[in-house]
Write a protein that holds these residues in place. Structure first.
Motif, PDB file in Angstrom:
ATOM      1  N   TYR A  73      15.014  70.158 -74.463  1.00  0.00           N
ATOM      2  CA  TYR A  73      14.541  71.530 -74.673  1.00  0.00           C
ATOM      3  C   TYR A  73      13.384  71.979 -73.774  1.00  0.00           C
ATOM      4  O   TYR A  73      13.052  73.162 -73.773  1.00  0.00           O
ATOM      5  CB  TYR A  73      14.157  71.723 -76.148  1.00  0.00           C
ATOM      6  N   LEU A  76      14.112  74.855 -71.630  1.00  0.00           N
ATOM      7  CA  LEU A  76      14.435  76.070 -72.376  1.00  0.00           C
ATOM      8  C   LEU A  76      13.199  76.732 -72.992  1.00  0.00           C
ATOM      9  O   LEU A  76      13.306  77.789 -73.614  1.00  0.00           O
ATOM     10  CB  LEU A  76      15.432  75.739 -73.502  1.00  0.00           C
ATOM     11  N   GLU A 105      15.379  84.900 -80.612  1.00  0.00           N
ATOM     12  CA  GLU A 105      16.745  85.014 -80.117  1.00  0.00           C
ATOM     13  C   GLU A 105      17.120  83.883 -79.164  1.00  0.00           C
ATOM     14  O   GLU A 105      18.258  83.806 -78.701  1.00  0.00           O
ATOM     15  CB  GLU A 105      16.924  86.358 -79.401  1.00  0.00           C
ATOM     16  N   THR A 106      16.166  83.005 -78.844  1.00  0.00           N
ATOM     17  CA  THR A 106      16.426  81.949 -77.869  1.00  0.00           C
ATOM     18  C   THR A 106      16.942  80.675 -78.536  1.00  0.00           C
ATOM     19  O   THR A 106      16.710  80.427 -79.720  1.00  0.00           O
ATOM     20  CB  THR A 106      15.141  81.592 -77.097  1.00  0.00           C
ATOM     21  N   ARG A 107      17.636  79.875 -77.753  1.00  0.00           N
ATOM     22  CA  ARG A 107      18.079  78.563 -78.236  1.00  0.00           C
ATOM     23  C   ARG A 107      16.880  77.682 -78.546  1.00  0.00           C
ATOM     24  O   ARG A 107      16.924  76.860 -79.458  1.00  0.00           O
ATOM     25  CB  ARG A 107      18.946  77.881 -77.175  1.00  0.00           C
ATOM     26  N   GLU A 110      15.748  78.582 -82.049  1.00  0.00           N
ATOM     27  CA  GLU A 110      16.761  78.303 -83.066  1.00  0.00           C
ATOM     28  C   GLU A 110      16.976  76.807 -83.263  1.00  0.00           C
ATOM     29  O   GLU A 110      17.160  76.338 -84.391  1.00  0.00           O
ATOM     30  CB  GLU A 110      18.082  78.976 -82.676  1.00  0.00           C
ATOM     31  N   GLU A 111      16.925  76.054 -82.168  1.00  0.00           N
ATOM     32  CA  GLU A 111      17.289  74.636 -82.248  1.00  0.00           C
ATOM     33  C   GLU A 111      16.096  73.687 -82.276  1.00  0.00           C
ATOM     34  O   GLU A 111      16.247  72.535 -82.701  1.00  0.00           O
ATOM     35  CB  GLU A 111      18.202  74.274 -81.071  1.00  0.00           C
ATOM     36  N   TRP A 112      14.913  74.141 -81.821  1.00  0.00           N
ATOM     37  CA  TRP A 112      13.773  73.216 -81.780  1.00  0.00           C
ATOM     38  C   TRP A 112      12.589  73.685 -82.633  1.00  0.00           C
ATOM     39  O   TRP A 112      12.048  72.914 -83.416  1.00  0.00           O
ATOM     40  CB  TRP A 112      13.304  72.998 -80.338  1.00  0.00           C
ATOM     41  N   GLY A 338      18.913  79.236 -71.737  1.00  0.00           N
ATOM     42  CA  GLY A 338      19.131  79.293 -73.178  1.00  0.00           C
ATOM     43  C   GLY A 338      19.058  80.702 -73.727  1.00  0.00           C
ATOM     44  O   GLY A 338      18.617  80.929 -74.852  1.00  0.00           O
ATOM     45  N   THR A 340      21.050  84.840 -73.845  1.00  0.00           N
ATOM     46  CA  THR A 340      22.331  85.523 -73.727  1.00  0.00           C
ATOM     47  C   THR A 340      22.444  86.145 -72.339  1.00  0.00           C
ATOM     48  O   THR A 340      21.430  86.405 -71.677  1.00  0.00           O
ATOM     49  CB  THR A 340      22.479  86.627 -74.779  1.00  0.00           C
TER      50      THR A 340
END
Length: 376
Positions: A73, A76, A105-107, A110-112, A338, A340
Motif C-alpha cells: 500500500y 497507494l 474513495e481511494t483503495r 478502504e483497504e488499509w 488506486g 478510479t
C-alpha cells in the motif's frame, strides 16, 4: 487529572532519552499520542524517488498492517510524495493534502486505513533531503475525530524535540560507551558539535566544530571556553549553559539561538546532559550540555518538487504527475494510484491546465527537461 504542561514535559523527556536508548521510542510515541490526542504513532523514513519506506519505530500498529503497507500500500498512499516536499518542522495533516471525502474513495483508505479505524494523521518531516525525509506521525482513529486546531497545536509543540532527538540519536550510541568510539562517531556528523562542561568549558569538539572555531565567525574559543561571536547570541548561549549546569532547565532547553553572520542562517541548539539517559552520555566527557551548530538553508529541490511549487499542484495532482513518468494511459495510472479512471482524468486535466500542456508525453518532457531556477 494530569495537566497538559506535565504531559508535555513527560513527552519531551522521553523523546530525548529515547534518542540515546532506542528501546524507549515506542513509549515516547505512546506519550506523544496521549498528549496530542491520537491512537497510534510512527517514526519512519521515506524516499520519494525510489518509493521506499523504512519503519523505524511504531506504537499501537498491528505488525500485519505494517507489513501490508510496506509490501503493497505504500505506492497507494495519497499523501506521498507531496508530504516529503514540506519543509522540515512544518506540521501537516493528511487532510491538508487530500480532503477526507476524497481519501475515503481511494483503495488506500478502504483497504488499509479503514480496517484499522484510522481517519486522519498529523505528520512532520524531521529532516529533509533532496528526495527523502525522516517523518514523525501521530495517527487519529475514529474515536479521536479528524485533526483539530488543538491537536495540531499540541503536535507542533513536540515536533522540534523529535527533530533534535533524531539527530542526537545518531551522535550518541549507548551500546558503545567508550570515549574513543564516541569521538569517532561525533567526528562523522556534519553538524558542528561541542560538549561543554561547567562554566562553559569546552571538553570536546568534533571535526566540523573545529573548523567552525577556526573560522571564528559563529562561535569562538577563548581561554578554553565556548563563546558565540555575536554579543546577543553569546548572552543567550551563556544563559542556556548556566541553566543546564544548574539542572533547573526543562528537557526542551533553550533554542534555537540565532547566530548572526554574513554566511547565511545559522542556529545553535543547547541540549542539557544532566538527566535521564543523557546524563550517562555527558559523563563520558564530564559534560553538562551539548551544543549543536547547523545551517538551515536547504538544497535545491528536485524537479518534481520544484514543479509542484511552481504550478501550485495539489497532492493528488503531484501523484498523477509523478505516475506519468512511470506508466502511460489513464487506465494504467488508475491502477498504479488506486483511484478510479474518472478521478485520474480530473486530476490529469487539472495538471494539463496548470502546466500549459495537453498530453502525457508533454508532461514527461516538462519534467525531464526542467531545471529549478538558481537561488539568488
Amino acid at each position: 487529572m494530569t495537566s497538559e504542561a506535565a504531559l508535555l514535559s513527560e513527552v519531551i523527556g522521553l523523546v530525548y532519552d529515547a534518542a540515546l536508548d532506542p528501546s524507549l521510542w515506542p513509549r515516547a510515541l505512546e506519550q506523544a499520542c496521549l498528549f496530542v490526542g491520537g491512537s497510534s504513532g510512527a517514526l519512519f523514513w521515506h524516499d520519494a524517488a525510489t518509493e521506499q519506506t523504512a519503519v523505524l519505530h511504531l506504537f499501537n500498529e498491528a505488525p500485519d498492517f505494517t507489513k501490508l503497507y510496506l509490501e503493497k500500500y505504500l505506492p497507494l498512499n495519497p499523501c506521498f510524495p507531496a508530504a516529503t516536499f514540506c519543509e522540515a518542522g512544518l506540521v501537516y495533516a493528511s487532510t491538508d493534502f487530500v480532503p477526507f471525502e476524497e481519501m475515503a474513495e481511494t483503495r488506500f483508505y478502504e483497504e488499509w486505513m479503514k480496517p484499522q479505524g484510522m481517519i486522519d494523521a498529523l505528520g512532520a518531516n524531521l529532516e529533509k533531503g533532496a528526495t527523502n525525509s525522516s517523518i514523525v506521525s501521530v495517527r487519529l482513529h475514529e474515536k479521536d475525530g479528524l485533526v483539530s486546531p488543538g491537536a495540531r497545536h499540541r503536535f507542533a509543540l513536540i515536533v522540534p524535540h523529535f527533530q533534535r532527538a533524531v539527530s542526537i540519536g545518531r551522535l550518541f550510541d549507548q551500546n558503545k560507551a567508550a570515549q574513543a568510539v564516541l569521538t569517532q562517531t561525533l567526528d562523522s556528523v556534519t553538524a558542528a558539535v561541542f560538549l561543554v562542561g561547567p562554566n562553559g568549558r569546552l571538553v570536546f569538539t568534533n571535526a566540523p566544530g573545529r573548523m567552525v572555531l577556526d573560522e571564528a565567525a559563529l562561535v569562538t574559543e577563548r581561554n578554553g571556553l565556548l563563546f558565540a561571536a555575536a554579543p546577543e547570541a553569546q548572552r543567550a548561549l551563556r544563559d542556556a549553559l548556566v541553566a543546564a549546569e544548574n539542572g533547573n532547565v526543562p528537557a526542551d532547553s533553550a533554542g534555537p539561538i540565532p547566530l548572526a553572520t554574513s554566511q547565511g542562517r545559522w542556529f545553535a541548539n543547547v541540549l542539557p546532559l544532566t538527566s535521564g539517559d543523557r546524563q550517562r552520555t555527558g559523563a563520558l566527557h564530564s559534560a553538562v550540555a551539548a551544543v549543536f551548530v547547523r545551517k538551515t538553508s536547504p538544497a535545491s529541490p528536485p524537479p518534481l518538487e520544484a514543479l509542484a511549487k511552481l504550478y501550485k499542484l495539489t497532492a493528488s495532482e503531484i501523484r498523477v504527475l509523478d505516475a506519468v513518468m512511470k506508466v502511460s494511459g489513464v487506465k494504467a495510472l488508475a491502477v498504479a494510484l488506486g483511484l478510479t479512471q474518472a478521478t485520474v482524468k480530473t486530476h490529469l486535466h487539472n495538471v494539463f491546465r496548470k502546466t500549459g500542456t495537453a498530453r502525457q508525453s508533454e508532461l514527461v518532457k516538462l519534467i525531464a527537461g526542467f531545471e529549478p531556477p538558481a537561488r539568488p
